[in-house]
Each structure stands twice: as structure tokens, then as C-alpha cells.
Design an enzyme around this catalytic site. Structure first.
Site, PDB file in Angstrom:
ATOM      1  N   ARG A   1      -4.887   0.086  -7.041  1.00 51.95           N
ATOM      2  CA  ARG A   1      -3.749   0.786  -6.425  1.00 51.95           C
ATOM      3  C   ARG A   1      -3.196   1.878  -7.334  1.00 51.95           C
ATOM      4  O   ARG A   1      -2.592   2.839  -6.881  1.00 51.95           O
ATOM      5  CB  ARG A   1      -2.604  -0.196  -6.133  1.00 51.95           C
ATOM      6  CG  ARG A   1      -2.907  -1.235  -5.082  1.00 51.95           C
ATOM      7  CD  ARG A   1      -1.612  -1.914  -4.655  1.00 51.95           C
ATOM      8  NE  ARG A   1      -1.823  -3.200  -3.999  1.00 51.95           N
ATOM      9  CZ  ARG A   1      -2.061  -3.360  -2.712  1.00 51.95           C
ATOM     10  NH1 ARG A   1      -2.152  -2.310  -1.926  1.00 51.95           N
ATOM     11  NH2 ARG A   1      -2.231  -4.551  -2.198  1.00 51.95           N
TER      12      ARG A   1
ATOM     13  N   ASP B   1      -6.044   2.411  10.112  1.00 55.20           N
ATOM     14  CA  ASP B   1      -7.470   2.106  10.271  1.00 55.20           C
ATOM     15  C   ASP B   1      -7.672   1.691  11.730  1.00 55.20           C
ATOM     16  O   ASP B   1      -7.877   2.540  12.590  1.00 55.20           O
ATOM     17  CB  ASP B   1      -7.849   1.025   9.249  1.00 55.20           C
ATOM     18  CG  ASP B   1      -9.320   0.675   9.247  1.00 55.20           C
ATOM     19  OD1 ASP B   1     -10.125   1.470   9.772  1.00 55.20           O
ATOM     20  OD2 ASP B   1      -9.694  -0.392   8.719  1.00 55.20           O
TER      21      ASP B   1
ATOM     22  N   ASP C   1       0.072   3.145   4.045  1.00 55.12           N
ATOM     23  CA  ASP C   1      -0.978   3.850   3.307  1.00 55.12           C
ATOM     24  C   ASP C   1      -2.061   4.399   4.225  1.00 55.12           C
ATOM     25  O   ASP C   1      -2.489   5.538   4.073  1.00 55.12           O
ATOM     26  CB  ASP C   1      -1.579   2.943   2.205  1.00 55.12           C
ATOM     27  CG  ASP C   1      -2.059   1.579   2.718  1.00 55.12           C
ATOM     28  OD1 ASP C   1      -1.913   1.286   3.916  1.00 55.12           O
ATOM     29  OD2 ASP C   1      -2.571   0.796   1.897  1.00 55.12           O
TER      30      ASP C   1
ATOM     31  N   ASP D   1      -5.788  -0.580  -2.010  1.00 56.31           N
ATOM     32  CA  ASP D   1      -6.417  -1.567  -2.887  1.00 56.31           C
ATOM     33  C   ASP D   1      -7.739  -2.083  -2.365  1.00 56.31           C
ATOM     34  O   ASP D   1      -8.064  -1.970  -1.185  1.00 56.31           O
ATOM     35  CB  ASP D   1      -5.486  -2.772  -3.045  1.00 56.31           C
ATOM     36  CG  ASP D   1      -5.467  -3.642  -1.781  1.00 56.31           C
ATOM     37  OD1 ASP D   1      -5.137  -3.116  -0.700  1.00 56.31           O
ATOM     38  OD2 ASP D   1      -5.823  -4.839  -1.871  1.00 56.31           O
TER      39      ASP D   1
ATOM     40  N   GLY E   1       0.776  -1.241   0.000  1.00 55.41           N
ATOM     41  CA  GLY E   1       0.000   0.000   0.000  1.00 55.41           C
ATOM     42  C   GLY E   1       0.805   1.287   0.000  1.00 55.41           C
ATOM     43  O   GLY E   1       0.357   2.307  -0.517  1.00 55.41           O
TER      44      GLY E   1
ATOM     45  N   PHE F   1     -14.555   3.056   2.895  1.00 52.82           N
ATOM     46  CA  PHE F   1     -13.521   2.232   2.281  1.00 52.82           C
ATOM     47  C   PHE F   1     -13.018   2.915   1.023  1.00 52.82           C
ATOM     48  O   PHE F   1     -13.774   3.150   0.086  1.00 52.82           O
ATOM     49  CB  PHE F   1     -14.030   0.824   1.958  1.00 52.82           C
ATOM     50  CG  PHE F   1     -12.899  -0.111   1.653  1.00 52.82           C
ATOM     51  CD1 PHE F   1     -12.206  -0.744   2.677  1.00 52.82           C
ATOM     52  CD2 PHE F   1     -12.479  -0.311   0.348  1.00 52.82           C
ATOM     53  CE1 PHE F   1     -11.121  -1.569   2.405  1.00 52.82           C
ATOM     54  CE2 PHE F   1     -11.393  -1.134   0.065  1.00 52.82           C
ATOM     55  CZ  PHE F   1     -10.721  -1.763   1.094  1.00 52.82           C
TER      56      PHE F   1
ATOM     57  N   LYS G   1      -7.943   7.025   9.183  1.00 50.34           N
ATOM     58  CA  LYS G   1      -9.398   6.871   9.159  1.00 50.34           C
ATOM     59  C   LYS G   1      -9.938   7.172  10.550  1.00 50.34           C
ATOM     60  O   LYS G   1      -9.661   6.438  11.501  1.00 50.34           O
ATOM     61  CB  LYS G   1      -9.737   5.440   8.745  1.00 50.34           C
ATOM     62  CG  LYS G   1     -11.008   5.333   7.960  1.00 50.34           C
ATOM     63  CD  LYS G   1     -11.335   3.901   7.637  1.00 50.34           C
ATOM     64  CE  LYS G   1     -10.975   3.518   6.233  1.00 50.34           C
ATOM     65  NZ  LYS G   1     -11.538   2.193   5.855  1.00 50.34           N
TER      66      LYS G   1
HETATM   67  P1  IMP Z   1      -5.222  -1.546  10.256  1.00 52.05           P
HETATM   68  O1  IMP Z   1      -4.279  -2.632  10.659  1.00 52.05           O
HETATM   69  O2  IMP Z   1      -6.651  -1.863  10.651  1.00 52.05           O
HETATM   70  O3  IMP Z   1      -4.814  -0.160  10.672  1.00 52.05           O
HETATM   71  O4  IMP Z   1      -5.331  -1.598   8.702  1.00 52.05           O
HETATM   72  C1  IMP Z   1      -4.335  -1.152   7.909  1.00 52.05           C
HETATM   73  C2  IMP Z   1      -4.390  -1.900   6.604  1.00 52.05           C
HETATM   74  O5  IMP Z   1      -5.729  -2.248   6.216  1.00 52.05           O
HETATM   75  C3  IMP Z   1      -3.867  -0.981   5.538  1.00 52.05           C
HETATM   76  O6  IMP Z   1      -2.474  -1.172   5.341  1.00 52.05           O
HETATM   77  C4  IMP Z   1      -4.687  -1.380   4.339  1.00 52.05           C
HETATM   78  O7  IMP Z   1      -4.027  -2.419   3.631  1.00 52.05           O
HETATM   79  C5  IMP Z   1      -5.992  -1.922   4.883  1.00 52.05           C
HETATM   80  N1  IMP Z   1      -7.093  -0.929   4.848  1.00 52.05           N
HETATM   81  C6  IMP Z   1      -7.751  -0.372   5.879  1.00 52.05           C
HETATM   82  N2  IMP Z   1      -8.698   0.492   5.474  1.00 52.05           N
HETATM   83  C7  IMP Z   1      -8.633   0.495   4.120  1.00 52.05           C
HETATM   84  C8  IMP Z   1      -9.357   1.201   3.098  1.00 52.05           C
HETATM   85  O8  IMP Z   1     -10.260   2.024   3.326  1.00 52.05           O
HETATM   86  N3  IMP Z   1      -9.004   0.916   1.815  1.00 52.05           N
HETATM   87  C9  IMP Z   1      -8.013   0.021   1.482  1.00 52.05           C
HETATM   88  N4  IMP Z   1      -7.303  -0.638   2.416  1.00 52.05           N
HETATM   89  C10 IMP Z   1      -7.622  -0.426   3.718  1.00 52.05           C
HETATM   90 MG    MG Z   2      -4.327  -3.594   1.734  1.00 51.78          MG
END
Ligand code: IMP
Ligand code: MG
Length: 177
Positions: A158, A96, A93, A152, A38, A145, A124
Site C-alpha cells: 500500500r 473493479d 481506491d 494492496d 485502500g 492486478f 478497472k
Molecule cells: P469491487 O467490489 O470488485 O469493485 O472491488 C473493490 C475492492 O477490491 C477494492 O476496494 C480493492 O480492495 C480490491 N481490488 C480490486 N481490484 C484490485 C487490484 O487490482 N488491486 C488491489 N485491490 C483490488
Molecule cells: Mg483491498
């Protein structure tokens, strides 16, 4: 697809991040660790705006499941440079739940860098389940999303030069393609 951030806005955002990093690191050499896949687009754009000596390293973090659900995280660090006693900037990237950034940070801390900071392209809002926050955030976004500029959906989108909100109609096109 609804465009959330266009190319010009993204360009200004990366300019701002580069200025903040220049302010923070001055002329000190840094090692940027990009979380694959990402962070690829942000990494390429950011490093060309930096003037201090920069080493580039990659680490991969991926969940078993595709799509919008995040599963168990698998971290692969075979492509890592030696970061012992280095000033490290970890980039991803999107922040979340925050689990990816926290787990990858822990993996890097075990490699004994001199310092470690984190920078994300998107944060986010309201989704974090972890105690820490990224040190640098380019844009805050609502809980939708998004795809493009490295982000992606099932490894597609991407390459979009903008960030768009993936809608149901886009998914149907994707499924039938
Ligand atoms: P986290 O571990 O929940 O913070 O998620 C991070 C990973 O989830 C990122 O590196 C992305 O690959 C994926 N991700 C989370 N939200 C999105 C989104 O809205 N679009 C695309 N990928 C996302
Ligand atoms: Mg991803």
C-alpha cells in the site's frame, strides 16, 4: 514491478479531481467518507488540495478472503460521523466489479445524507457487474492486478508511491519473504 502510473502522473490526477470537486461543490461544506484501507493515501493527498470546509469520516469494507479474490463483503461503520443532511463524497481506491462501492453507498444512503457522490482513484475497465458508475474517476486502467498508492496484495504494497502491476515474480518474492 511494471509501473503503470508514476508519482507525477498520480499527482496530476489528484489535482484534476480536486478541480472537478471545486467545480461541483463550490464553497459548500462536504463530508468525505473514505473506504478503509485502500483509500487512505488518496484521501490524505486529496483533502490537502480542497478549500471548502471538509469533514473526514471512515468506513471499512473488507472481504473475508485475502489475495486477489473478493469474498463476502463485511462493512464496519463504527467510525462514521453523522452524515444526516450532509453532502457526502464517498471515495475508494478502485472500482473493479463495483460491488464494494454499491454496497457501501447503500449503507450510507440509509443514513439519510442530503446528497451522495462517489469518486475512485482507479476504474478497472470491463469488470463492472453493477448498473451504476462512479461519479468521478481519476484514472481508467486495463484489467490487471495493481498495487501501490493504497492498493494492496494481502495487505502489503500500500505504501508504494506509484501504481504497479503485480507480476508472478513479485508474488514469489512475497511468498519467500
Ligand atoms: P469491487 O467490489 O470488485 O469493485 O472491488 C473493490 C475492492 O477490491 C477494492 O476496494 C480493492 O480492495 C480490491 N481490488 C480490486 N481490484 C484490485 C487490484 O487490482 N488491486 C488491489 N485491490 C483490488
Ligand atoms: Mg483491498
Amino acid at each position: 514491478m511494471k509501473i503503470l502510473l508514476n508519482e507525477q502522473q498520480i499527482g496530476h490526477g489528484i489535482d484534476r479531481l480536486a478541480s472537478q470537486l471545486k467545480e461541483h461543490y463550490k464553497d459548500h461544506p462536504i463530508t468525505i467518507v473514505g473506504i478503509m484501507t485502500g483509500s487512505l493515501v488518496m484521501l490524505a493527498d486529496l483533502i490537502r488540495r480542497l478549500e471548502m470546509p471538509v469533514r473526514i469520516s471512515l468506513i471499512q469494507a473488507s472481504s473475508y478472503r485475502g489475495g486477489t479474490q473478493s469474498g463476502d463483503l463485511v462493512i464496519q461503520d463504527q467510525m462514521m460521523l453523522d452524515i444526516k443532511d450532509r453532502d457526502v463524497l464517498l471515495i475508494d481506491d478502485i472500482f473493479d466489479t463495483g460491488k464494494t462501492l454499491v454496497q457501501v453507498t447503500q449503507r450510507l444512503v440509509a443514513m439519510k445524507p442530503k446528497s451522495i457522490r462517489t469518486a475512485v482513484f482507479l476504474n478497472k475497465l470491463g469488470q463492472s457487474v453493477v448498473a451504476s458508475v462512479p461519479d468521478f474517476v481519476v484514472f481508467e486502467i486495463p484489467n490487471e492486478f495493481v498495487v501501490g498508492y493504497g492498493l494492496d496484495y494481502e495487505d502489503l504494497y500500500r505504501n508504494l508511491p506509484y501504481v504497479g502491476v503485480l507480476e508472478a515474480s513479485d508474488l514469489q518474492i512475497h511468498v519467500s519473504a
